[in-house]
Design an enzyme around this catalytic site. Structure first.
Site, short mmCIF file in Angstrom:
data_model
loop_
_atom_site.label_atom_id
_atom_site.label_comp_id
_atom_site.label_asym_id
_atom_site.label_seq_id
_atom_site.Cartn_x
_atom_site.Cartn_y
_atom_site.Cartn_z
N CYS A 232 142.30 25.42 126.80
CA CYS A 232 142.15 24.59 128.01
C CYS A 232 143.56 24.31 128.52
CB CYS A 232 141.42 23.29 127.71
SG CYS A 232 139.81 23.47 126.90
N ALA A 233 144.25 25.37 128.91
CA ALA A 233 145.70 25.29 129.13
C ALA A 233 146.10 24.40 130.30
CB ALA A 233 146.27 26.70 129.32
N GLY A 236 149.74 23.64 131.63
CA GLY A 236 150.45 24.24 130.51
C GLY A 236 151.53 23.48 129.80
N GLY A 237 151.53 22.15 129.85
CA GLY A 237 152.56 21.41 129.12
C GLY A 237 152.59 21.74 127.65
N LYS A 238 151.42 21.83 127.05
CA LYS A 238 151.35 22.13 125.61
C LYS A 238 151.54 23.62 125.35
CE LYS A 238 148.44 18.09 124.87
NZ LYS A 238 148.30 17.75 126.30
N ASP A 256 142.06 29.12 131.21
CA ASP A 256 141.55 27.99 131.99
C ASP A 256 140.54 28.50 133.02
OD1 ASP A 256 142.64 24.93 132.04
OD2 ASP A 256 141.68 25.44 133.94
N CYS A 354 143.22 13.01 125.22
CA CYS A 354 144.08 11.88 125.57
C CYS A 354 143.19 10.65 125.80
CB CYS A 354 144.94 12.18 126.79
SG CYS A 354 144.03 12.68 128.27
#
Length: 403
Positions: A232-233, A236-238, A256, A354
């Site tokens: 679930c990009a 794309g922070g992760k 995604d 989150c």
């Protein structure tokens, strides 16, 4: 502090976008700040911070101002007047602000601050949900922490630099930062400022990423040369963090369902110097089936209520409805079931949200492990991160190994 008419009117226009037109606060701020190129950093900071403040405390301010939704323009000025009076800011002699009852505002604030749902400015249903999910003393501390403005935290892009060098580089550009114990790549700004205009950002030396979010990618325990999937990009922070941990070696696949988010991920990857990333749009179940049993590591950072990040997205309190929760948890369950199939035997996956709610977190994992798909996994570790104890966003992450 002297109030300027054009800035106050900009705040009122921003409130109208958020509450009457349904625009997300971040987008509303972005839109309003494009209006006048003559505004300096202090002007822009006033608009953004005031907008977020009023959105954060909307229920409390509306109760004090005795206004009800749908708000008209005069209501927004009354909300602004409450904001200013409570901060001791003298109100100018404008017709929009005349007859503001300063003494009554302060009295109502003292009175309403004794009631949690007003003091913390949350809907009744959210307060009830918090009490169902946690002990009252815990919920009091957590919702209070989630109402504090979030600090600006940066993640060092180790593909291009080191934390000490980045810190010096930023200081040369007039931005002071501190490292955060326990977060090896994080720097927190001493004073809020726009870091996106810095040369360090343009050169891809860092990304803005909360400290709690920086815990997720390392939990996946990736190594250079692995095949890793961020299922679930999003933007794309992760994914970018995973690429750095993989030292640009191996294959990283960002999935995604939204093409515009993957486009943004590719743009960010170029700035970060990421070369091992491939993006794939999920157009049907075939995209996932082709990857069944193929990944050493899978990150499933699922859509969630976002109740752990209310500090940076305060409008979530007003946009989220209690009826949304069942749909969100059902989506999480389905994604966990479907995407876990991409993990090869002996591989690992991390499920992350989150959110702080057990329904989205540990209870999802417990249910998954009892399911046919979850039978082949074992829980290695899980981590609950709460704002009141960490000082950063609320997060949950669980590491599971395929047997």
């Amino acid at each position: 502090m002297r109030l300027h008419r054009n800035l106050v009117f900009a705040v009122v226009d921003g409130l109208d976008l958020i509450f009457n037109e349904g625009v997300y606060a971040s987008k509303a701020v972005e839109q309003i700040l494009k209006r006048d190129k003559r505004w300096g950093s202090r002007d822009r900071g006033f608009i953004a911070e005031t907008l977020y403040d009023i959105v954060r405390w909307k229920r409390l301010y509306a109760e004090i101002a005795e206004v009800r939704e749908p708000f008209d323009r005069s209501n927004f000025f009354r909300l602004f007047a409450v904001w200013a009076v409570l901060r001791g800011i003298p109100l100018p002699n404008w017709k929009q602000l005349e007859d503001t009852p300063a003494r009554r505002i302060k009295g109502r604030f003292d009175e309403l601050s004794k009631i949690r749902k007003y003091r913390e400015s949350i809907p009744d249903w959210m307060d009830e949900l918090g009490l169902e999910s946690f002990k009252e003393a815990f919920w009091e501390k957590e919702i209070h922490a989630l109402n504090q403005p979030a600090p600006v935290v940066l993640r060092t892009n180790t593909l291009k630099t080191s934390l000490p060098f980045l810190r010096k580089h930023l200081l040369d550009e007039g931005i002071a930062t501190d490292p955060i114990q326990g977060y090896p790549h994080a720097l927190v700004l001493k004073e809020r400022t726009n870091v996106f205009t810095t040369q360090a950002f343009k050169d891809g030396l860092f990304e803005v990423q909360d400290a709690s979010s920086q815990l997720v990618a390392p939990m996946l325990e990736v190594e250079p040369g692995m095949r890793v999937i961020d299922a679930c990009a999003g933007a794309g922070g992760k994914s970018l963090h995973l690429a750095a941990l993989m030292e640009n070696k191996g294959q990283l696949i960002g999935l995604d369902i939204y093409p515009q988010k993957l486009h943004e991920l590719k743009r960010r990857a170029r700035r970060n110097g990421v070369h091992n990333l491939e993006t794939r749009l999920i157009e049907s179940t075939k995209t996932i089936k082709k990857l069944h049993g193929k990944a050493d590591r899978v990150l499933i950072d699922v859509p969630c209520t976002g109740l752990g990040v209310l500090r940076r997205n305060p409008d979530t309190k007003w946009k989220l409805q209690p009826s949304d929760l069942d749909g969100i948890t059902e989506t999480q369950k389905q994604l966990l079931t479907d995407y876990s199939k991409m993990v090869k035997p002996g591989g690992k996956m991390v499920y992350a949200t989150c959110s702080i709610l057990p329904r989205e977190n540990s209870e999802q994992i417990e249910e998954f492990l009892k399911s046919p798909e979850g039978n082949s996994f074992e829980l290695e570790k899980e981590r609950h991160v709460f704002a009141h104890s960490s000082g950063y966003d609320g997060f949950y992450m669980a590491s599971l190994r395929s047997k």
